[in-house]
Design a protein around this motif. Structure first.
Motif, PDB file in Angstrom:
ATOM      1  N   GLY A  19     -45.656 -28.070 133.429  1.00  0.00           N
ATOM      2  CA  GLY A  19     -46.604 -27.563 134.406  1.00  0.00           C
ATOM      3  C   GLY A  19     -47.117 -26.168 134.107  1.00  0.00           C
ATOM      4  N   ARG A  20     -46.546 -25.526 133.087  1.00  0.00           N
ATOM      5  CA  ARG A  20     -46.928 -24.147 132.765  1.00  0.00           C
ATOM      6  C   ARG A  20     -47.489 -23.997 131.354  1.00  0.00           C
ATOM      7  N   LEU A  21     -47.844 -25.071 130.702  1.00  0.00           N
ATOM      8  CA  LEU A  21     -48.325 -24.985 129.325  1.00  0.00           C
ATOM      9  C   LEU A  21     -49.555 -24.092 129.200  1.00  0.00           C
ATOM     10  N   ASP A  22     -50.355 -24.021 130.253  1.00  0.00           N
ATOM     11  CA  ASP A  22     -51.569 -23.207 130.200  1.00  0.00           C
ATOM     12  C   ASP A  22     -51.286 -21.717 130.180  1.00  0.00           C
ATOM     13  N   THR A  23     -50.053 -21.306 130.420  1.00  0.00           N
ATOM     14  CA  THR A  23     -49.719 -19.878 130.385  1.00  0.00           C
ATOM     15  C   THR A  23     -49.436 -19.406 128.956  1.00  0.00           C
ATOM     16  N   TYR A  24     -49.426 -20.334 128.004  1.00  0.00           N
ATOM     17  CA  TYR A  24     -49.172 -20.011 126.602  1.00  0.00           C
ATOM     18  C   TYR A  24     -50.454 -20.192 125.788  1.00  0.00           C
ATOM     19  N   ASP A  25     -50.575 -19.422 124.728  1.00  0.00           N
ATOM     20  CA  ASP A  25     -51.729 -19.565 123.843  1.00  0.00           C
ATOM     21  C   ASP A  25     -51.617 -20.795 122.965  1.00  0.00           C
ATOM     22  N   MET A  26     -50.388 -21.179 122.681  1.00  0.00           N
ATOM     23  CA  MET A  26     -50.143 -22.306 121.787  1.00  0.00           C
ATOM     24  C   MET A  26     -48.773 -22.886 122.095  1.00  0.00           C
ATOM     25  N   VAL A  27     -48.645 -24.201 121.903  1.00  0.00           N
ATOM     26  CA  VAL A  27     -47.374 -24.888 122.100  1.00  0.00           C
ATOM     27  C   VAL A  27     -47.069 -25.673 120.835  1.00  0.00           C
ATOM     28  N   VAL A  28     -45.870 -25.480 120.304  1.00  0.00           N
ATOM     29  CA  VAL A  28     -45.395 -26.253 119.156  1.00  0.00           C
ATOM     30  C   VAL A  28     -44.305 -27.161 119.699  1.00  0.00           C
ATOM     31  N   SER A  29     -44.517 -28.463 119.579  1.00  0.00           N
ATOM     32  CA  SER A  29     -43.615 -29.422 120.213  1.00  0.00           C
ATOM     33  C   SER A  29     -43.051 -30.428 119.225  1.00  0.00           C
ATOM     34  N   THR A  30     -41.774 -30.760 119.409  1.00  0.00           N
ATOM     35  CA  THR A  30     -41.149 -31.817 118.608  1.00  0.00           C
ATOM     36  C   THR A  30     -40.961 -33.083 119.432  1.00  0.00           C
TER      37      THR A  30
END
Length: 98
Positions: free
Chosen positions: A48-59
């Motif tokens: 629910g907070r992914l928009d607070t980051y510039d980028m997400v690296v996910s496995t």
């Protein structure tokens, strides 16, 4: 301003730890460490907070509506496609710094 990069996996412990350590090493080698702030968590805690980051690296899998912000981190675990993944990360870090 430093870019905020979130590294996530299913539990926020195992694979995200491996990826974040490899990412730290790469950032130092590329002289980009001072341009980012790294965060680590689980997908459930951050979805629910992914928009607070510039980028997400996910496995792990993230919902389709969030995929535009997410870079697949599995290549940083497997070693297959690593350079392409690092290139995408580099581009996002430098995107507004041109």
């Amino acid at each position: 301003m430093a870019k905020k990069i979130l590294v996530i996996c299913g539990t926020g412990v195992a694979t995200s730890t491996i990826v974040i350590e490899r990412l730290k090493d790469w950032l130092k080698k590329e002289n980009l460490a001072n341009k980012v702030t790294l965060f680590q968590s689980s997908v459930a805690n951050e979805i629910g907070r992914l928009d607070t980051y510039d980028m997400v690296v996910s496995t792990t899998i993230v919902p389709d509506e969030k995929k535009d912000k997410v870079i697949d981190g599995v290549p940083l675990l497997s070693g297959i496609g690593t350079e392409e993944t690092y290139q995408r990360i580099r581009e996002k870090i430098l995107q507004e710094d041109k």
